[in-house]
Motif scaffolding. Sequence first.
Motif, short mmCIF file in Angstrom:
data_model
loop_
_atom_site.label_atom_id
_atom_site.label_comp_id
_atom_site.label_asym_id
_atom_site.label_seq_id
_atom_site.Cartn_x
_atom_site.Cartn_y
_atom_site.Cartn_z
N ILE A 15 49.09 -37.68 -3.71
CA ILE A 15 50.36 -37.35 -3.03
C ILE A 15 50.25 -37.61 -1.53
O ILE A 15 51.21 -38.03 -0.88
CB ILE A 15 50.68 -35.85 -3.25
CG1 ILE A 15 50.88 -35.57 -4.73
CG2 ILE A 15 51.87 -35.41 -2.41
CD1 ILE A 15 52.26 -35.72 -5.23
N ARG A 241 58.21 -36.64 6.13
CA ARG A 241 59.46 -36.30 5.43
C ARG A 241 60.35 -35.50 6.37
O ARG A 241 59.85 -34.60 7.05
CB ARG A 241 59.16 -35.42 4.21
CG ARG A 241 58.49 -36.16 3.10
CD ARG A 241 58.15 -35.22 1.99
NE ARG A 241 57.25 -34.18 2.45
CZ ARG A 241 57.06 -33.03 1.83
NH1 ARG A 241 57.73 -32.75 0.75
NH2 ARG A 241 56.20 -32.15 2.29
N GLU A 244 63.31 -31.46 2.57
CA GLU A 244 63.19 -31.66 1.15
C GLU A 244 64.25 -30.85 0.43
O GLU A 244 64.68 -29.80 0.89
CB GLU A 244 61.79 -31.31 0.64
CG GLU A 244 61.29 -29.95 1.00
CD GLU A 244 59.79 -29.87 0.74
OE1 GLU A 244 59.09 -29.34 1.60
OE2 GLU A 244 59.34 -30.34 -0.32
N SER A 270 48.09 -23.02 2.77
CA SER A 270 48.15 -24.05 1.74
C SER A 270 47.09 -25.12 2.00
O SER A 270 46.81 -25.45 3.15
CB SER A 270 49.54 -24.69 1.73
OG SER A 270 49.57 -25.72 0.77
N SER A 273 47.79 -31.15 -1.44
CA SER A 273 47.99 -31.39 -2.87
C SER A 273 46.66 -31.34 -3.60
O SER A 273 46.61 -31.06 -4.79
CB SER A 273 48.63 -32.76 -3.07
OG SER A 273 47.77 -33.77 -2.58
N GLY A 274 45.56 -31.59 -2.88
CA GLY A 274 44.30 -31.75 -3.59
C GLY A 274 43.29 -30.64 -3.43
O GLY A 274 42.35 -30.52 -4.20
N ARG A 301 46.13 -22.01 -6.19
CA ARG A 301 45.84 -22.71 -7.45
C ARG A 301 44.46 -22.32 -7.97
O ARG A 301 43.66 -21.75 -7.25
CB ARG A 301 46.02 -24.22 -7.34
CG ARG A 301 45.33 -24.92 -6.21
CD ARG A 301 45.62 -26.41 -6.28
NE ARG A 301 46.99 -26.73 -5.88
CZ ARG A 301 47.30 -27.40 -4.77
NH1 ARG A 301 46.36 -27.83 -3.96
NH2 ARG A 301 48.56 -27.65 -4.48
N ASN A 344 50.55 -23.16 -7.29
CA ASN A 344 50.35 -24.62 -7.22
C ASN A 344 51.10 -25.38 -6.13
O ASN A 344 50.56 -26.28 -5.51
CB ASN A 344 50.71 -25.31 -8.55
CG ASN A 344 49.67 -25.07 -9.58
OD1 ASN A 344 48.52 -24.77 -9.25
ND2 ASN A 344 50.06 -25.14 -10.83
N TRP A 345 52.37 -25.11 -5.94
CA TRP A 345 53.16 -26.01 -5.10
C TRP A 345 54.29 -25.26 -4.41
O TRP A 345 54.98 -24.46 -5.04
CB TRP A 345 53.75 -27.11 -5.98
CG TRP A 345 54.24 -28.29 -5.19
CD1 TRP A 345 55.53 -28.57 -4.86
CD2 TRP A 345 53.45 -29.33 -4.62
NE1 TRP A 345 55.58 -29.72 -4.12
CE2 TRP A 345 54.31 -30.21 -3.96
CE3 TRP A 345 52.08 -29.60 -4.60
CZ2 TRP A 345 53.87 -31.35 -3.28
CZ3 TRP A 345 51.63 -30.73 -3.92
CH2 TRP A 345 52.53 -31.59 -3.28
N ASN A 367 48.86 -35.50 6.62
CA ASN A 367 50.30 -35.24 6.52
C ASN A 367 50.62 -33.81 6.93
O ASN A 367 51.61 -33.57 7.63
CB ASN A 367 50.79 -35.46 5.09
CG ASN A 367 50.64 -36.90 4.66
OD1 ASN A 367 51.29 -37.78 5.20
ND2 ASN A 367 49.73 -37.15 3.74
N PHE A 385 37.75 -31.51 2.70
CA PHE A 385 37.10 -32.75 2.26
C PHE A 385 37.71 -33.94 3.01
O PHE A 385 38.51 -33.75 3.93
CB PHE A 385 37.23 -32.95 0.74
CG PHE A 385 38.64 -33.07 0.26
CD1 PHE A 385 39.21 -34.31 0.03
CD2 PHE A 385 39.41 -31.94 0.03
CE1 PHE A 385 40.52 -34.42 -0.41
CE2 PHE A 385 40.73 -32.04 -0.43
CZ PHE A 385 41.28 -33.28 -0.64
N GLN A 388 39.19 -34.47 6.86
CA GLN A 388 39.88 -33.27 7.35
C GLN A 388 39.13 -32.59 8.50
O GLN A 388 39.75 -31.98 9.37
CB GLN A 388 40.13 -32.31 6.18
CG GLN A 388 41.15 -32.88 5.19
CD GLN A 388 41.04 -32.32 3.80
OE1 GLN A 388 40.38 -31.31 3.57
NE2 GLN A 388 41.68 -32.97 2.84
N1 UDP Z 1 52.65 -30.48 -0.15
C1 UDP Z 1 53.77 -29.77 -0.48
N2 UDP Z 1 53.60 -28.58 -1.13
C2 UDP Z 1 52.38 -28.07 -1.45
C3 UDP Z 1 51.24 -28.81 -1.08
C4 UDP Z 1 51.41 -30.02 -0.43
O1 UDP Z 1 54.91 -30.18 -0.23
O2 UDP Z 1 52.32 -26.99 -2.02
C5 UDP Z 1 52.82 -31.79 0.53
C6 UDP Z 1 52.60 -31.66 2.03
O3 UDP Z 1 53.81 -31.28 2.66
C7 UDP Z 1 52.10 -33.04 2.41
C8 UDP Z 1 51.35 -33.51 1.17
O4 UDP Z 1 51.83 -32.71 0.09
O5 UDP Z 1 53.20 -33.91 2.64
C9 UDP Z 1 49.86 -33.29 1.29
O6 UDP Z 1 49.31 -34.25 2.14
P1 UDP Z 1 48.10 -33.93 3.10
O7 UDP Z 1 47.75 -35.19 3.79
O8 UDP Z 1 48.41 -32.79 3.96
O9 UDP Z 1 46.93 -33.45 2.17
P2 UDP Z 1 46.29 -34.04 0.82
O10 UDP Z 1 47.14 -33.53 -0.27
O11 UDP Z 1 46.30 -35.53 0.93
O12 UDP Z 1 44.92 -33.45 0.81
#
Ligand code: UDP
Length: 480
Positions: A15, A241, A244, A270, A273-274, A301, A344-345, A367, A385, A388
């Motif tokens: 993501i 973005r 949303e 938070s 995504s990973g 998560r 999770n999200w 991001n 990781f 970061q």
């Molecule tokens: N994100 C989100 N909700 C969540 C977790 C992540 O909308 O609960 C979005 C966040 O806004 C960002 C992207 O997912 O746009 C994550 O990108 P980032 O580079 O911060 O971290 P990565 O997921 O690549 O480790």
Amino acid sequence: MEMKPHIAMFPGPGIGHLTPFLELAKRLVLAHGLQVSFIVIDTLDPSSPQHKLLTSLPSDLTVIRLPPADPSAILIPDVTLLITRISLIVKDSIRFLKPALAKLPPVHAFITDVFGTEVFETCSELRIPVYSYVTASAWTLALCLYLPKLDPDLDGEFFYEPVRIPDCTPIRPDDMIDQIKNRKMTDYDWFLLHGTRMRSAEGVLVNSWEGLEGGTLAALGRLVDGGVSVPPVHAIGPVVRDGEELVEQEGIELIKWLDDQPVCSVLLVSFGSGGTLSRSQMTELAHGLEMSQQRFVWVVREPTDDTVSGSYFNAGENGAKPNSDYLPDGFLDRVRCLGRVVRNWAPQMAVLRHRSTGAFLSHCGWNSCLESTLTGVPIIAWPLFAEQKMNATLLSEEIKVVIRPAVEPGKGIMSREEVERVVRAVMEGDEGKALKTRAEEVKMSALKAVDHDGTVEYVTWRNIPHRLVRGREGDLYWIV
Ligand code: UDP
């Protein structure tokens, strides 16, 4: 009728790569009148955040899905080898890319991911100019482009000395990208290969801007004079973005809850995504949040003890256990009035934009750093990781919008007392006020770098202003 120039874009899996690619694609279509074929590699089990991102797109933005990678081609025993896995997925997809490109109208330019350099050969065969889009900082890009020059002079398994790229801030061994710290691992080889190939790109787009990383961008321009072959670099950021849609009940309720909280009183927690925490780290974080007595929104998560990037390929949708299984006993009841635990999200950009949000405890994915910057929200840096740690260092030591908790010596985790300390410091202390003031200044610089309508501003390459615009006759779209 005049044909619109046609760009193919190819984000890498994840993501964090998909999102800035998609945002750039939308801008190319909506603000610059181009036509974009957005080529994504399907996963066997696409996550719902990914699915949502790829729906409701403008009509000149067509999504083309390549079949998932053959599981046997990406089988690697070590789950932490993220770059290797991503690179193998892209490598396997090339056999589908060529026929997909053959079915498209002529492609004037191909924009690929930092880990998508496997396409260079294909593009060269098809005579399509290829650009890299680095969805990370200019500092990370500098490392990527400079490592091939540095590598022959490096000795030993690890980085023992800071990496010195001319005119850039040195990268301390501790801050080095986790996946390439050990030069004997395949992730290092892949990173080196991508950096080497990227040097032959027509140009490199990077999601940063002069107001944030002017010194590094200028240094990148000068690398050529030092004999390093660097393609033109275009700082097109911040590509983030702008908002949303809240389509899910959980997201709508969360925003309603934020509506009822005092201004700047809520901490968003938070890990992108990973990112995933170990069970013991999650326990400390939960206790620390509770002890701080500050309001929070925590995206939780399922913990993973063998990796800190456990949800990279599925945005956390692997976990089936209820939160109560891994949060401390009675935690959810005790914090009911204090915070919201979201599974999770969460709609991160909507939460960051909300007036009640005062700070962000973040893993410092690029991001997330940019989203925080554009909304003027200071960060508690908790890098996990990839690059970061470099992002956290950049934002804390140079940009000064970040507070960094200390890891407990010998244990490698953040204690509950340390969590309480930094949360209180950023939410109620003088340090927090200073960070907030600075974050607002950086926000102004970010807003200045983006036109009022969200289009890309003028960028400078070797003192020549460029603008991302509809191209001239040939195949270049970045014209003076
Ligand atoms: N994100 C989100 N909700 C969540 C977790 C992540 O909308 O609960 C979005 C966040 O806004 C960002 C992207 O997912 O746009 C994550 O990108 P980032 O580079 O911060 O971290 P990565 O997921 O690549 O480790």
